[in-house]
Design a protein around this motif. Sequence first.
Motif, mmCIF file in Angstrom:
data_model
loop_
_atom_site.group_PDB
_atom_site.id
_atom_site.type_symbol
_atom_site.label_atom_id
_atom_site.label_comp_id
_atom_site.label_asym_id
_atom_site.label_seq_id
_atom_site.Cartn_x
_atom_site.Cartn_y
_atom_site.Cartn_z
ATOM 1 N N HIS A 57 0.911 -1.275 0.105
ATOM 2 C CA HIS A 57 0.132 0.065 0.167
ATOM 3 C C HIS A 57 0.884 1.219 0.113
ATOM 4 N N GLU A 58 0.779 2.094 -1.094
ATOM 5 C CA GLU A 58 1.605 3.176 -0.967
ATOM 6 C C GLU A 58 0.766 4.346 -0.667
ATOM 7 N N TYR A 59 1.139 5.177 0.391
ATOM 8 C CA TYR A 59 0.480 6.368 0.916
ATOM 9 C C TYR A 59 1.417 7.593 0.464
ATOM 10 N N GLU A 60 0.630 8.679 0.623
ATOM 11 C CA GLU A 60 1.377 9.948 0.153
ATOM 12 C C GLU A 60 2.502 10.169 1.363
ATOM 13 N N GLY A 61 3.566 11.027 0.840
ATOM 14 C CA GLY A 61 4.739 11.166 1.876
ATOM 15 C C GLY A 61 5.607 10.014 1.451
ATOM 16 N N GLU A 62 5.585 9.188 0.434
ATOM 17 C CA GLU A 62 6.494 8.100 0.167
ATOM 18 C C GLU A 62 6.609 7.190 1.262
ATOM 19 N N LEU A 63 5.557 6.731 1.703
ATOM 20 C CA LEU A 63 5.709 5.632 2.867
ATOM 21 C C LEU A 63 4.743 4.403 2.075
ATOM 22 N N PHE A 64 5.276 3.160 2.465
ATOM 23 C CA PHE A 64 4.720 1.948 1.841
ATOM 24 C C PHE A 64 4.250 0.933 3.038
ATOM 25 N N VAL A 65 2.996 0.393 3.130
ATOM 26 C CA VAL A 65 2.759 -0.619 4.412
ATOM 27 C C VAL A 65 2.966 -1.863 3.345
ATOM 28 N N HIS A 66 3.914 -2.700 3.801
ATOM 29 C CA HIS A 66 4.430 -3.856 3.206
ATOM 30 C C HIS A 66 3.759 -5.161 4.067
ATOM 31 N N ILE A 67 3.022 -6.145 3.495
ATOM 32 C CA ILE A 67 2.210 -6.866 4.139
ATOM 33 C C ILE A 67 2.609 -8.324 3.313
ATOM 34 N N HIS A 68 2.940 -9.251 4.081
ATOM 35 C CA HIS A 68 2.954 -10.631 3.588
ATOM 36 C C HIS A 68 2.143 -11.437 4.403
ATOM 37 N N LEU A 69 1.246 -12.070 3.940
ATOM 38 C CA LEU A 69 0.180 -12.646 4.691
ATOM 39 C C LEU A 69 0.766 -14.232 5.256
ATOM 40 N N GLY A 70 1.647 -14.702 4.613
ATOM 41 C CA GLY A 70 2.445 -15.967 5.443
ATOM 42 C C GLY A 70 1.381 -17.114 5.372
ATOM 43 N N LEU A 71 1.408 -18.105 6.097
ATOM 44 C CA LEU A 71 0.363 -19.318 6.394
ATOM 45 C C LEU A 71 -0.908 -18.726 7.068
ATOM 46 N N TYR A 72 -0.841 -17.801 7.716
ATOM 47 C CA TYR A 72 -2.095 -17.723 8.696
ATOM 48 C C TYR A 72 -2.732 -16.236 8.292
ATOM 49 N N GLY A 73 -2.088 -15.355 7.627
ATOM 50 C CA GLY A 73 -2.595 -13.970 7.376
ATOM 51 C C GLY A 73 -3.930 -13.898 6.721
ATOM 52 N N THR A 74 -4.974 -13.105 7.122
ATOM 53 C CA THR A 74 -5.929 -13.087 6.269
ATOM 54 C C THR A 74 -6.824 -11.545 6.548
ATOM 55 N N PHE A 75 -7.465 -11.005 5.480
ATOM 56 C CA PHE A 75 -8.076 -9.725 5.710
ATOM 57 C C PHE A 75 -9.619 -10.090 5.980
ATOM 58 N N ILE A 76 -10.308 -9.568 6.800
ATOM 59 C CA ILE A 76 -11.691 -9.642 7.028
ATOM 60 C C ILE A 76 -12.369 -8.374 6.905
ATOM 61 N N GLU A 77 -13.161 -8.343 5.706
ATOM 62 C CA GLU A 77 -13.856 -6.880 5.584
ATOM 63 C C GLU A 77 -15.118 -6.685 6.054
ATOM 64 N N SER A 78 -15.543 -5.226 6.084
ATOM 65 C CA SER A 78 -16.699 -5.081 6.962
ATOM 66 C C SER A 78 -17.259 -3.780 6.333
ATOM 67 N N GLY A 79 -18.429 -3.172 6.472
ATOM 68 C CA GLY A 79 -18.990 -1.827 6.393
ATOM 69 C C GLY A 79 -18.393 -1.004 7.137
ATOM 70 N N LEU A 80 -18.911 0.357 7.101
ATOM 71 C CA LEU A 80 -18.674 1.465 8.105
ATOM 72 C C LEU A 80 -20.039 1.708 8.811
ATOM 73 N N PRO A 81 -20.081 2.082 10.131
ATOM 74 C CA PRO A 81 -18.927 1.927 11.021
ATOM 75 C C PRO A 81 -18.348 0.542 11.336
ATOM 76 N N MET A 82 -17.135 0.278 11.649
ATOM 77 C CA MET A 82 -16.644 -1.096 11.798
ATOM 78 C C MET A 82 -17.093 -1.585 13.300
ATOM 79 N N PRO A 83 -17.298 -2.776 13.410
ATOM 80 C CA PRO A 83 -17.484 -3.416 14.637
ATOM 81 C C PRO A 83 -16.280 -3.363 15.512
ATOM 82 N N GLU A 84 -16.504 -3.435 16.908
ATOM 83 C CA GLU A 84 -15.241 -3.561 17.661
ATOM 84 C C GLU A 84 -14.329 -4.710 17.356
ATOM 85 N N PRO A 85 -13.129 -4.417 17.269
ATOM 86 C CA PRO A 85 -12.281 -5.748 16.874
ATOM 87 C C PRO A 85 -12.381 -6.869 17.740
#
Length: 270
Positions: free
Chosen positions: A56-84
């Motif tokens: 993920h590239e953000y303004e200010g030349e910053l990048f969030v680097h993600i490697h999911l590996g074996l167990y990583g996952t994204f869980i999506e939701s609408g807004l407002p998001m529920p409590e984590p």
Amino acid sequence: MPEGHTLHRLARRHERRLAGAVVRVSSPQGKFAAGAARVDGRTLLRSQAWGKHLLHEYEGELFVHIHLGLYGTFIESGLPMPEPVGQVRMRMYGSGRDGSGFGTDLRGPTACEVLAPPEMAALVARLGPDPLRSDADPDRAWVRISRSRRSIGSLLMDQSVIAGVGNVYRAEVLFRHGISPSRAGTGIGRDEWSALWADLAGLMRVGVRRGKMHVVRPEHDHGAPSYAADRPRTYVYRRAGEPCRRCAAPVRHSVLEGRNLFWCAGCQPG
């Protein structure tokens, strides 16, 4: 571990939903708190994948680097998001160009970090060409393969040789081209490599488009079911001991560099 098409699919979804938006980023778990603070409230410029890495590239030349590996996952939701719930490494949300709210929680990744441009360049330099990227140069991989006495089964899984290929694509593309996974890289002809690359690119594009792999040709897409209810039908992957879909010889299995290897001795001699 997710293969390259999964990361490209995620990258496209995040790009579509959040690129151009001010994104709020936090780390409910706390392990990414310092990194989240660096990008929180910035505009997400771009989301892309390189092999098995999400960037993920953000303004200010910053990048969030993600490697999911074996167990990583994204869980999506609408807004407002529920409590984590559970161990959420990174939470990000915002309103995209269409005004709709989008949020997602990242759990269990191998890597979640903020990179500056030099660190980003170093990461990319370590990776081989990605068949799903328009800027990929298959000749870079060919040079490494054609000079190596390592097996092609090993080379295809080496992310510094070719990025994004995992165990399923490795097993299936070698079967589709009748190449033994034990054949040395020096024994792979240039035409064979060109055909392998083109097939990998095509199969992985199908994975991006459909959201799941489809590796069996139509004329063989029948008979024994897939190795699990929610998994694709395969030629050899996870089918050890079962008859080959083409020649009926039993599918073989061994372990190569800590990863399960599947092939058909009848269709992939060597």
